[in-house]
Motif scaffolding. Structure first.
Motif, PDB file in Angstrom:
ATOM      1  N   ARG A 276     -45.924 -44.727 -74.272  1.00 35.47           N
ATOM      2  CA  ARG A 276     -46.430 -45.809 -73.426  1.00 35.47           C
ATOM      3  C   ARG A 276     -45.714 -47.142 -73.665  1.00 35.47           C
ATOM      4  O   ARG A 276     -45.811 -48.056 -72.843  1.00 35.47           O
ATOM      5  CB  ARG A 276     -47.937 -46.002 -73.658  1.00 35.47           C
ATOM      6  N   TYR A 277     -45.021 -47.246 -74.790  1.00 34.63           N
ATOM      7  CA  TYR A 277     -44.403 -48.531 -75.145  1.00 34.63           C
ATOM      8  C   TYR A 277     -43.126 -48.768 -74.319  1.00 34.63           C
ATOM      9  O   TYR A 277     -42.320 -47.849 -74.137  1.00 34.63           O
ATOM     10  CB  TYR A 277     -44.070 -48.548 -76.642  1.00 34.63           C
ATOM     11  N   HIS A 278     -42.962 -49.999 -73.825  1.00 34.78           N
ATOM     12  CA  HIS A 278     -41.754 -50.347 -73.070  1.00 34.78           C
ATOM     13  C   HIS A 278     -40.758 -51.018 -74.012  1.00 34.78           C
ATOM     14  O   HIS A 278     -40.996 -52.126 -74.497  1.00 34.78           O
ATOM     15  CB  HIS A 278     -42.082 -51.276 -71.908  1.00 34.78           C
ATOM     16  N   PHE A 279     -39.649 -50.351 -74.276  1.00 39.96           N
ATOM     17  CA  PHE A 279     -38.613 -50.882 -75.152  1.00 39.96           C
ATOM     18  C   PHE A 279     -37.703 -51.818 -74.348  1.00 39.96           C
ATOM     19  O   PHE A 279     -37.246 -51.447 -73.257  1.00 39.96           O
ATOM     20  CB  PHE A 279     -37.792 -49.741 -75.757  1.00 39.96           C
ATOM     21  N   PRO A 280     -37.428 -53.029 -74.876  1.00 44.67           N
ATOM     22  CA  PRO A 280     -36.557 -53.963 -74.152  1.00 44.67           C
ATOM     23  C   PRO A 280     -35.216 -53.316 -73.789  1.00 44.67           C
ATOM     24  O   PRO A 280     -34.601 -52.648 -74.627  1.00 44.67           O
ATOM     25  CB  PRO A 280     -36.371 -55.103 -75.166  1.00 44.67           C
ATOM     26  N   GLN A 281     -34.783 -53.489 -72.571  1.00 46.68           N
ATOM     27  CA  GLN A 281     -33.531 -52.977 -72.033  1.00 46.68           C
ATOM     28  C   GLN A 281     -33.528 -51.458 -71.878  1.00 46.68           C
ATOM     29  O   GLN A 281     -33.125 -50.913 -70.867  1.00 46.68           O
ATOM     30  CB  GLN A 281     -32.342 -53.397 -72.931  1.00 46.68           C
ATOM     31  N   VAL A 282     -34.050 -50.757 -72.858  1.00 48.28           N
ATOM     32  CA  VAL A 282     -33.976 -49.290 -72.883  1.00 48.28           C
ATOM     33  C   VAL A 282     -35.053 -48.663 -71.998  1.00 48.28           C
ATOM     34  O   VAL A 282     -34.824 -47.637 -71.338  1.00 48.28           O
ATOM     35  CB  VAL A 282     -34.101 -48.767 -74.331  1.00 48.28           C
ATOM     36  N   GLY A 283     -36.256 -49.262 -71.996  1.00 53.73           N
ATOM     37  CA  GLY A 283     -37.362 -48.688 -71.232  1.00 53.73           C
ATOM     38  C   GLY A 283     -38.179 -47.722 -72.059  1.00 53.73           C
ATOM     39  O   GLY A 283     -38.561 -48.015 -73.196  1.00 53.73           O
ATOM     40  N   GLN A 284     -38.442 -46.517 -71.536  1.00 53.61           N
ATOM     41  CA  GLN A 284     -39.276 -45.548 -72.229  1.00 53.61           C
ATOM     42  C   GLN A 284     -38.462 -44.776 -73.271  1.00 53.61           C
ATOM     43  O   GLN A 284     -37.330 -44.365 -73.034  1.00 53.61           O
ATOM     44  CB  GLN A 284     -39.886 -44.551 -71.245  1.00 53.61           C
ATOM     45  N   VAL A 285     -39.078 -44.588 -74.454  1.00 53.44           N
ATOM     46  CA  VAL A 285     -38.506 -43.771 -75.530  1.00 53.44           C
ATOM     47  C   VAL A 285     -39.570 -42.774 -75.947  1.00 53.44           C
ATOM     48  O   VAL A 285     -40.753 -43.126 -76.067  1.00 53.44           O
ATOM     49  CB  VAL A 285     -38.072 -44.634 -76.731  1.00 53.44           C
ATOM     50  N   THR A 286     -39.174 -41.527 -76.167  1.00 52.89           N
ATOM     51  CA  THR A 286     -40.115 -40.499 -76.610  1.00 52.89           C
ATOM     52  C   THR A 286     -39.618 -39.875 -77.912  1.00 52.89           C
ATOM     53  O   THR A 286     -38.476 -40.089 -78.329  1.00 52.89           O
ATOM     54  CB  THR A 286     -40.309 -39.398 -75.546  1.00 52.89           C
ATOM     55  N   ALA A 287     -40.480 -39.082 -78.523  1.00 48.70           N
ATOM     56  CA  ALA A 287     -40.120 -38.392 -79.766  1.00 48.70           C
ATOM     57  C   ALA A 287     -40.728 -37.005 -79.768  1.00 48.70           C
ATOM     58  O   ALA A 287     -41.780 -36.766 -79.170  1.00 48.70           O
ATOM     59  CB  ALA A 287     -40.595 -39.177 -80.985  1.00 48.70           C
ATOM     60  N   SER A 288     -40.070 -36.102 -80.461  1.00 50.22           N
ATOM     61  CA  SER A 288     -40.591 -34.757 -80.702  1.00 50.22           C
ATOM     62  C   SER A 288     -41.057 -34.678 -82.151  1.00 50.22           C
ATOM     63  O   SER A 288     -40.487 -35.325 -83.034  1.00 50.22           O
ATOM     64  CB  SER A 288     -39.513 -33.711 -80.434  1.00 50.22           C
ATOM     65  N   VAL A 289     -42.101 -33.860 -82.383  1.00 51.21           N
ATOM     66  CA  VAL A 289     -42.728 -33.805 -83.707  1.00 51.21           C
ATOM     67  C   VAL A 289     -42.962 -32.355 -84.112  1.00 51.21           C
ATOM     68  O   VAL A 289     -43.461 -31.550 -83.319  1.00 51.21           O
ATOM     69  CB  VAL A 289     -44.088 -34.553 -83.702  1.00 51.21           C
ATOM     70  N   GLY A 290     -42.594 -32.017 -85.348  1.00 48.44           N
ATOM     71  CA  GLY A 290     -42.955 -30.740 -85.943  1.00 48.44           C
ATOM     72  C   GLY A 290     -43.708 -30.997 -87.229  1.00 48.44           C
ATOM     73  O   GLY A 290     -43.321 -31.880 -88.002  1.00 48.44           O
ATOM     74  N   PHE A 291     -44.780 -30.240 -87.479  1.00 45.16           N
ATOM     75  CA  PHE A 291     -45.557 -30.525 -88.687  1.00 45.16           C
ATOM     76  C   PHE A 291     -46.050 -29.244 -89.336  1.00 45.16           C
ATOM     77  O   PHE A 291     -46.106 -28.169 -88.711  1.00 45.16           O
ATOM     78  CB  PHE A 291     -46.726 -31.477 -88.391  1.00 45.16           C
ATOM     79  N   ILE A 292     -46.437 -29.368 -90.627  1.00 47.94           N
ATOM     80  CA  ILE A 292     -46.861 -28.236 -91.437  1.00 47.94           C
ATOM     81  C   ILE A 292     -47.843 -28.719 -92.493  1.00 47.94           C
ATOM     82  O   ILE A 292     -47.775 -29.874 -92.939  1.00 47.94           O
ATOM     83  CB  ILE A 292     -45.637 -27.558 -92.100  1.00 47.94           C
ATOM     84  N   GLN A 293     -48.763 -27.847 -92.906  1.00 51.31           N
ATOM     85  CA  GLN A 293     -49.665 -28.178 -94.005  1.00 51.31           C
ATOM     86  C   GLN A 293     -48.943 -28.017 -95.332  1.00 51.31           C
ATOM     87  O   GLN A 293     -48.172 -27.072 -95.532  1.00 51.31           O
ATOM     88  CB  GLN A 293     -50.891 -27.269 -93.982  1.00 51.31           C
ATOM     89  N   ILE A 294     -49.180 -28.950 -96.264  1.00 51.78           N
ATOM     90  CA  ILE A 294     -48.608 -28.869 -97.608  1.00 51.78           C
ATOM     91  C   ILE A 294     -49.564 -28.071 -98.480  1.00 51.78           C
ATOM     92  O   ILE A 294     -50.691 -28.501 -98.742  1.00 51.78           O
ATOM     93  CB  ILE A 294     -48.382 -30.268 -98.207  1.00 51.78           C
ATOM     94  N   LEU A 295     -49.121 -26.910 -98.924  1.00 52.77           N
ATOM     95  CA  LEU A 295     -49.937 -26.053 -99.783  1.00 52.77           C
ATOM     96  C   LEU A 295     -49.517 -26.220-101.241  1.00 52.77           C
ATOM     97  O   LEU A 295     -48.385 -26.600-101.546  1.00 52.77           O
ATOM     98  CB  LEU A 295     -49.799 -24.593 -99.350  1.00 52.77           C
ATOM     99  N   ASP A 296     -50.441 -25.880-102.154  1.00 51.44           N
ATOM    100  CA  ASP A 296     -50.216 -26.111-103.585  1.00 51.44           C
ATOM    101  C   ASP A 296     -48.964 -25.414-104.108  1.00 51.44           C
ATOM    102  O   ASP A 296     -48.281 -25.923-104.984  1.00 51.44           O
ATOM    103  CB  ASP A 296     -51.424 -25.627-104.396  1.00 51.44           C
TER     104      ASP A 296
END
Length: 347
Positions: A276-296
């Motif tokens: 949703r954030y408007h970056f100056p000059q650039v406009g819209q920026v997105t990101a991809s995310v991968g995640f995992i649980q940290i086990l003992d």
């Protein structure tokens, strides 16, 4: 102070300045002062918002570092409920209170106009003549902590850097193992999702099409995107969450929550805030995310590898989305890994 005391003091200061990370500095500070002042107990707290969080405690039974269990009320004390802490905040000077073991001395740890922590000593003898010495150690601690913190930060974004990530992840894994072993010794089953237990999660965040941003608008705008990305991370995650710039346009978050869906929601909130954030000059920026649980029992390097696999899946299937490694394994989107890493840590 006699010659032997002078030698002990110089050795203590030398030990403090050998330390290269915050935890070892804090353990050394409390253990050194415990030995030097011959007190009953000494504890160091970090002040966050209106709460004093225990960092390390030393007494005659040894040195204790909390397992970072967010539900442990003994290690997280509201300042308003503790007379010594509250008086210390209001008066900005050492506060002395009587206890069953002797007098309790609470010293403020100031940073400019802000209180960042407390050092608390319990002694059966009169410590008033040693107050100036304790205040001197507090000042040395603060000065050297500032150097360590500067070394832990990425210069562009101000987030924690890659080297700090390596150290923090190993600390978390070791603390989780200690906590699990302690629970086994007490014959208490470890809490799981659904009964109030919280777990660590590791997420890798990567800006989509960042090379295109650099090629189209130049590296100055690319740097501005990285800085603004870091600001959005700070506003999207909690103060206690660990935020890192891992390298280039890749970032890492380590945080605690109860269940996989909760972790997904935390990361999805960030993704939407960025989108949703408007970056100056650039406009819209997105990101991809991968995640995992940290086990003992996880190997540190393998955690990043598996989170990266979830990230690559998100990139290859449309970008601008959050993917869980566990879910991808469960639905067959990723192959089940061969676990042949043993107990070797690859960092």
């Amino acid at each position: 102070m006699n010659e032997l005391d002078h030698d002990k003091l110089l050795e203590s200061i030398a030990r403090l300045t050998e330390k290269r990370n915050r935890l070892s500095l804090e353990i050394c500070l409390t253990q050194t002062m415990f030995d030097l002042l011959a007190v009953e107990e000494i504890a160091l707290y970090r002040c966050e918002a209106d709460q004093a969080n225990l960092l390390v405690r030393v007494d005659h039974e040894g040195c204790q570092v909390p397992s970072d269990d967010l539900d442990d009320l003994e290690t997280m004390i509201p300042v308003a409920t503790d007379a010594g802490f509250l008086a210390c905040v209001q008066e900005q000077q050492v506060v002395v209170e009587p206890t069953a073991q002797g007098n309790r001395h609470t010293f403020p740890i100031p940073r400019h106009d802000k209180l960042i922590g407390f050092l608390r000593l319990v002694a059966s003898r009169d410590l008033r003549e040693d107050h100036r010495l304790v205040e001197g150690f507090v000042q040395i601690y603060w000065n050297y902590l500032k150097l360590i913190e500067d070394n832990e930060r990425d210069k562009l974004t101000g987030l924690l850097n890659r080297k700090t990530f390596d150290d923090k992840l190993l600390e978390i894994l070791h603390a989780s193992r200690r906590s699990a072993q302690a629970k086994l010794r007490r014959e208490q089953p470890e809490r799981r999702e659904g009964d109030g237990g919280k777990h660590y999660w590791l997420a890798v965040l990567d800006i989509d099409h960042f090379k295109r941003i650099n090629d189209t608008y130049g590296h100055l705008y690319g740097d501005e995107v990285l800085i603004l990305m870091a600001n959005i991370m700070r506003s999207s995650f909690r103060r206690a969450d660990l935020l890192f710039r891992y390298g280039g346009e890749e970032f890492v978050v380590v945080f605690k929550t109860r269940a996989l869906e909760d972790a997904h929601n935390v990361l999805e909130r960030f993704r939407q805030n960025l989108e949703r954030y408007h970056f100056p000059q650039v406009g819209q920026v997105t990101a991809s995310v991968g995640f995992i649980q940290i086990l003992d029992l996880e190997v540190a390097a393998e955690l990043i590898t598996r989170a990266d696999k979830a990230l690559y899946y998100a990139k290859e299937h449309g970008r601008n989305q959050v993917c869980s490694y566990e879910k991808l394994i469960a639905n067959g989107a990723l192959a089940v890994p061969d676990d042949h890493f043993g107990d070797i840590e690859l960092f």
